[in-house]
Each structure stands twice: as structure tokens, then as C-alpha cells.
Motif scaffolding. Structure first.
Motif, PDB file in Angstrom:
ATOM      1  N   GLY A 486       0.812  -1.221   0.000  1.00 47.18           N
ATOM      2  CA  GLY A 486       0.000   0.000   0.000  1.00 47.18           C
ATOM      3  C   GLY A 486       0.840   1.263   0.000  1.00 47.18           C
ATOM      4  N   ASN A 487       0.480   2.196   0.902  1.00 50.39           N
ATOM      5  CA  ASN A 487       1.149   3.510   0.927  1.00 50.39           C
ATOM      6  C   ASN A 487       2.606   3.449   1.361  1.00 50.39           C
ATOM      7  OD1 ASN A 487      -1.269   4.596   0.184  1.00 50.39           O
ATOM      8  ND2 ASN A 487      -1.924   5.080   2.277  1.00 50.39           N
ATOM      9  N   GLU A 488       2.977   2.353   2.051  1.00 47.93           N
ATOM     10  CA  GLU A 488       4.382   2.241   2.492  1.00 47.93           C
ATOM     11  C   GLU A 488       5.300   1.856   1.338  1.00 47.93           C
ATOM     12  OE1 GLU A 488       4.129  -0.818   5.391  1.00 47.93           O
ATOM     13  OE2 GLU A 488       3.644   0.526   7.034  1.00 47.93           O
ATOM     14  N   THR A 490       7.025   2.759  -1.065  1.00 45.62           N
ATOM     15  CA  THR A 490       7.732   3.874  -1.708  1.00 45.62           C
ATOM     16  C   THR A 490       9.216   3.627  -1.501  1.00 45.62           C
ATOM     17  OG1 THR A 490       7.840   5.136   0.345  1.00 45.62           O
ATOM     18  CG2 THR A 490       5.908   5.510  -1.067  1.00 45.62           C
TER      19      THR A 490
END
Length: 503
Positions: A486-488, A490
Motif C-alpha cells: 500500500g502507501n508504504e 515507496t
């Protein structure tokens, strides 16, 4: 040379055919410091050590040692030793059939009337071992001594030969935690006596535990030298891996999210003593799960334990919901797994065989010797994957060794796709190949996932993982330490997860 500098290497360059292994690299070692030499695979660490110790020559630059008026050029490891530079390798280069004392004094045995003076040699060895706190008998045969103590004996020998610079090349990769602690105690003792130690390792925890400074190399170039206290782990990881994004389009957005989770691989508590600590790991149908972590973190070891290339000694494995016993890779193949290994030269291509033979070999092994493929089947299979993967080859009968690295890689991917696997493991599938082919392989991985294949993808390039993976397992020092999605997912999230510990 500055007062406390024991070794300085300046502007060192070394080229192998087609590869700039070192480009104008500087390295400085001070007396009484433990200095980590860090970098991912191909960064130039080994080449720099080999240039220093006379294994390789070098094209430009100079090496200076404290106390020498002129720059030195070591033509061999013996020259290096004479100049006060000793190396202890991960594979201990001692003689297992000789005693500890004989190994300590090999080539420089004390003599009396032309014969070896055993009494003096054993006595001196015992004194040296006691002085360095190494708990082993001088008269013990080396093969009966643990690997950790063999490392220490190799270090003791270097110290007794009055080394000023001690190079420890991956000395801890086969040691357990207690043995590592003893080695660090010995290193700190030598540091206190003024020996400069170059510590080549990929274990982050150990660097922050024992080192004073870090020099980072990447792609044969010097990234920088840093005091350990001033370089947070996340920064070190970023410097080693590089933050150079290539501007390729986001190829993942065209591919759909998983609607339902159907496990293909479920590993519970699987481990292999000495390489990977027990882990849990699930890969679902139609999912690309990445394994991230620095070199040596256990990425390849994790998939090898699942595939049976290293037989797991703990835990259970379910394949498509059924418990499976995998004793060897052929068992894994019969259960619908395929594994493209990291070292395609060693474990992948069979150099003297043709492209056709390299493509069909895994399917033939899976079917067994009593169900040979017809020549027509072979030709059709080879042609299908040569076309599908756009392999640049004169014909299907061309020897694979005459193809470029990228095209060899495509042939091996074709080999495994031909077995029609449910689960595909790709370990560094795009290493050493051009950017266009890389993108083709990444797109192929996502297409296979769209068709329902479960994929595990290992790459040292963070941006490549971000483009292909929907979830990542993070490894550090032989242990699975977490998962990110998900958002992690990166670049920063991955760096933080790999670094662990304090910011």
C-alpha cells in the motif's frame, strides 16, 4: 602521510574487458580504527581489496603505507604481507590436516640445527593464542576446530607477522551470534594495539556495532567516507543502493488489483540452519511479491528453502492448499514451481547447448526420461518462446553462449514458462541487461500475474521492485523482518524497512 594514517589509496582505477571495475577511487585507513568497506554486488569492494593485496594490477593511482618513503605496488599477496598487509578471507585459507601451531608458523617455523623446533613452535603458539584470548590447543589438528576459531587462528597468524593493516573479507557470514561476539572482541583488542582493520561485510547491524568509519562504493566509484556516528542507517542504505530513478513509465497502473486472495504458496516456520531463520511467507494467485533487503540479507536463501535447492530443516509448506514435502528441486517442479536463479552462468544456461535445448530441458526433466519430447514438440516450443520473448538469435540451433546476457536471460525465462508453472521465482532476472529488455521482462511479469501466475521477484534495484510488486517482504541479516504494501510501498518506505534500528 598524516600522522595516524597507516594506508592511503589514491585515484585507483582498474578496468576488466568491458567493465570499469574501479574509477578513481580513494580510500584512507587510520591506525587503530575498524573501517567498513560497503557496497552492493559489483560495487568494486573485492576489486579494491585485490588491487591492494597484489592479486590484480591497476591502471592508475598510488598506494602508500606508513613508514615507506615511496608508493608501494604489491605484485602478489606475499608482497602485501611483506609490506604489513594481511587478509583473512571468508573461506579460511589454512591447512586442515596440520596442527594449529603448524598453521600459525607455516613457512616460518622456528628451527634448531636445521630441523623444525616443535617445542618452541608449540610454546610460542600457546603464548600467542593466550595473548589474543583464543581458546584452542596449539597441538590440536585444525580440522577439529570450529570455523569461528579457524578465522581467529588466521587472524592470529596475521598479527604475529606484524601486520599493520588487517583485511577481514566477510569473516562473519558463517558464524553464529556468540562466535561473532568473540571475533569482535578480538578485533577491538587489535584496534587498541593500533592495527588498522578493513572490514568487508554486508551485515548492517555489525557495521554499527563495531566500526568507526564507513567507505561506500557503488558501480566502481567512491560514494564517500563517513564516520559511523554521522551516517544513519537509512542514509547508508540509500548511498549503497543509489537513488537514481530511471524515467520509465509506471507500468503497474495498467494492471488490476487482486479481487480475491487464493494462496498458491504458504510457508510456515520454514528455515535452513546457517542461511535463513524460520519465516512465514504467502504468495497468492495473480500476485507479484518482492523480496527486498541488501545483498546477503537472505533473499535468495528464502526462495531456495521453498524450492528445495537448500532442503528446509524446519516448518511446513502448502502448495495450492495441500501440504507438500519438497526434498529436492525436482519435487518443486512437479508441484508447479519454477525458479530462475541469480547466477545464470553457474545455475542457468548450459553454455554448449543450443537455444532450443536450453528452452526444453526443464520440461523434459519434469516429464521424466520415459516421456521424451518429439523433435516437432521441441521445435515448436523453442519457436514459441523465441518469438514471444523476442530473443535475438540467428536460429533456435544457435549455441546459447553466443547470445548476449539479456537474450540468455530471456531463454531461461522461456525455459521455465514452458513448464507452465503456478509459481514462478525470479531472482535478479534483469541484472546486467539493457534498460529496454528490462522493461520487457517487467511487463511480462505483470502479464503473467494477470493470467493468474503467482510470482516472487527479487531485485537489487528498488525502482524495479516498485514498478512490478504489489507487496514486499523485507529481509535483514538472514531474517524476514516485515512486509510492506500500500502507501508504504515507496522508495523511502523500503529504505527505512531495510535499515531497521535507529534512524
Amino acid at each position: 602521510m598524516a600522522d595516524n594514517v597507516v594506508l592511503s589509496m589514491r585515484d585507483i582505477s582498474k578496468t576488466f574487458p568491458g567493465v570499469k571495475a574501479l574509477q578513481h577511487v580513494d580510500f584512507t585507513l587510520r591506525k587503530g580504527e575498524i573501517h567498513a568497506l560497503m557496497g552492493e554486488n559489483g560495487a568494486g569492494k573485492s576489486t579494491l581489496i585485490k588491487v591492494l593485496t597484489g592479486v590484480h594490477d591497476f591502471e592508475s593511482g598510488e598506494i602508500r603505507m606508513e613508514g615507506k618513503a615511496e608508493p608501494i605496488i604489491n605484485k602478489s599477496p606475499q608482497d602485501a604481507q611483506a609490506n604489513g598487509i594481511s587478509t583473512v578471507y571468508q573461506e579460511v585459507n589454512l591447512c586442515p590436516n596440520l596442527t594449529v601451531a603448524e598453521n600459525l608458523f607455516i613457512g616460518r617455523e622456528p628451527r634448531k640445527m636445521g630441523f623444525i623446533d616443535w617445542k618452541t613452535m608449540n610454546k610460542k603458539s600457546t603464548e600467542l593464542l593466550n595473548e589474543l584470548g583464543i581458546d584452542v590447543e596449539a597441538t590440536e589438528t585444525l580440522e577439529n576446530v570450529s570455523l569461528a576459531k579457524q578465522q581467529m587462528i588466521a587472524i592470529a597468524r596475521a598479527v604475529d607477522m606484524q601486520c599493520k593493516v588487517l583485511i577481514l573479507d566477510e569473516p562473519t557470514s558463517s558464524l553464529d551470534d556468540d562466535e561473532v561476539a568473540k571475533l569482535f572482541k578480538l578485533m577491538n583488542r587489535l584496534k587498541a594495539e593500533g592495527v588498522g582493520i578493513i572490514f568487508v561485510t554486508h551485515f548492517l547491524e555489525q557495521v554499527y556495532e563495531v566500526c568507526d568509519r564507513i567507505t561506500v562504493l557503488r558501480n566502481g566509484e567512491l560514494v564517500g567516507e563517513y564516520p559511523v556516528k554521522e551516517l544513519p542507517r537509512v542514509m547508508l542504505v540509500a548511498k549503497m543502493m543509489g537513488k537514481d530513478f530511471d524515467d520509465l513509465a509506471d507500468i503497474k497502473s495498467a494492471h488490476g488489483e487482486l479481487k480475491e486472495f487464493i494462496p498458491v504458496i504458504e510457508a510456515n516456520g520454514i528455515g535452513h540452519k546457517g542461511t535463513i531463520k524460520p519465516f512465514d511467507f504467502t504468495v497468492n494467485k495473480g500476485e507479484v511479491v518482492g523480496l527486498t533487503g541488501l545483498l546477503g540479507s537472505g533473499r535468495s536463501e528464502l526462495v531456495r528453502a521453498i524450492y528445495g535447492a537448500d532442503k528446509a530443516d524446519s516448518g511446513t509448506l502448502k502448495v495450492n492448499g495441500k501440504e507438500a514435502k519438497i526434498k529436492a528441486p525436482i519435487d518443486a517442479m512437479k508441484l508447479g514451481m519454477a525458479y530462475l536463479p541469480e547466477d545464470r552462468k553457474k545455475d542457468g544456461i548450459i553454455a554448449d547447448l543450443s537455444v532450443r535445448e536450453n528452452i526444453i530441458i526443464a520440461l523434459q526433466a519434469k516429464r521424466g526420461m520415459f516421456r521424451p519430447m518429439s523433435r516437432k514438440e521441441m521445435d515448436e516450443a523453442a519457436d514459441k518462446y523465441i518469438e514471444m520473448l523476442q530473443v535475438k538469435t540467428a536460429s533456435r540451433e544457435t549455441p546459447i553462449k553466443s547470445l548476449s546476457g539479456g537474450n540468455q536471460q530471456k531463454v531461461i525465462i522461456g525455459r521455465w514458462l514452458l513448464t507452465n508453472p503456478d509459481y514462478l521465482i525470479l531472482d535478479e532476472p534483469t541484472r546486467g541487461i539493457d534498460i529496454g529488455t528490462k522493461t520487457e521482462i517487467q511487463k511480462l511479469v505483470l502479464d503473467l500475474a494477470d493470467q493468474g501466475m503467482a510470482v516472487t521477484f527479487i531485485s537489487s534495484e528498488v525502482e524495479e521492485m516498485l514498478r512490478t510488486c504489489s507487496r514486499m517482504a523485507v529481509l535483514r541479516d538472514g531474517k524476514k523482518v516485515g512486509e510492506i504494501s500500500g502507501n508504504e510501498l515507496t522508495q523511502e518506505g523500503i529504505m527505512k524497512a531495510i535499515a531497521g534500528g535507529e534512524e
